[in-house]
Design a protein around this motif. Structure first.
Motif: not given
Length: 126
Positions: A79-85, A100-115, A120-124
């Protein structure tokens, strides 16, 4: 499934109406997630398709404190690499990366047009 759409999330000021709409339209069913709540303080709701298979996504009430939206979330290995890219390509990080406590990692983003979209990466798996 890396880099495929793995989740859809709907946020609504009137979540019961949104559930009624999507449930009738697509045959989706909804159940409380006991581990998460939306901005309105009600439980996050897990969406399952008419086949009763794996969850498809989630619904939450905004209580007027978050944008109403329907977004897709893409499964990624890091997720962190996808955010940097995304930032390097003109996107903007809005939330996260968050774990999240479950191990799920997520981020919310906007593309250059604002969409809006998410990653996310699911928990192991145990």
């Amino acid at each position: 499934m890396s880099n495929g759409i793995g989740w859809i999330e709907v946020a609504a000021d009137r979540p019961a109406e949104a559930e009624e709409f999507y449930g009738a339209l697509f045959g989706w069913t909804f159940a409380d997630d006991d581990d998460s709540v939306g901005p309105d303080g009600r439980p996050y709701r897990i969406v399952t398709g008419p086949d009763g298979g794996a969850p498809l996504g989630g619904f939450y009430g905004t209580g007027g404190r978050a944008p109403q939206q329907a977004i897709f979330l893409v499964v990624v290995a890091d997720v962190a690499a996808a955010c940097r890219q995304a930032a390097a390509r003109g996107g903007e990080g809005l939330v996260g990366p968050q774990r999240e406590p479950s191990g799920l990692v997520f981020a919310r983003l906007a593309d250059p047009a604002g969409n809006l979209f998410g990653v996310f990466t699911p928990p192991a798996r145990p």
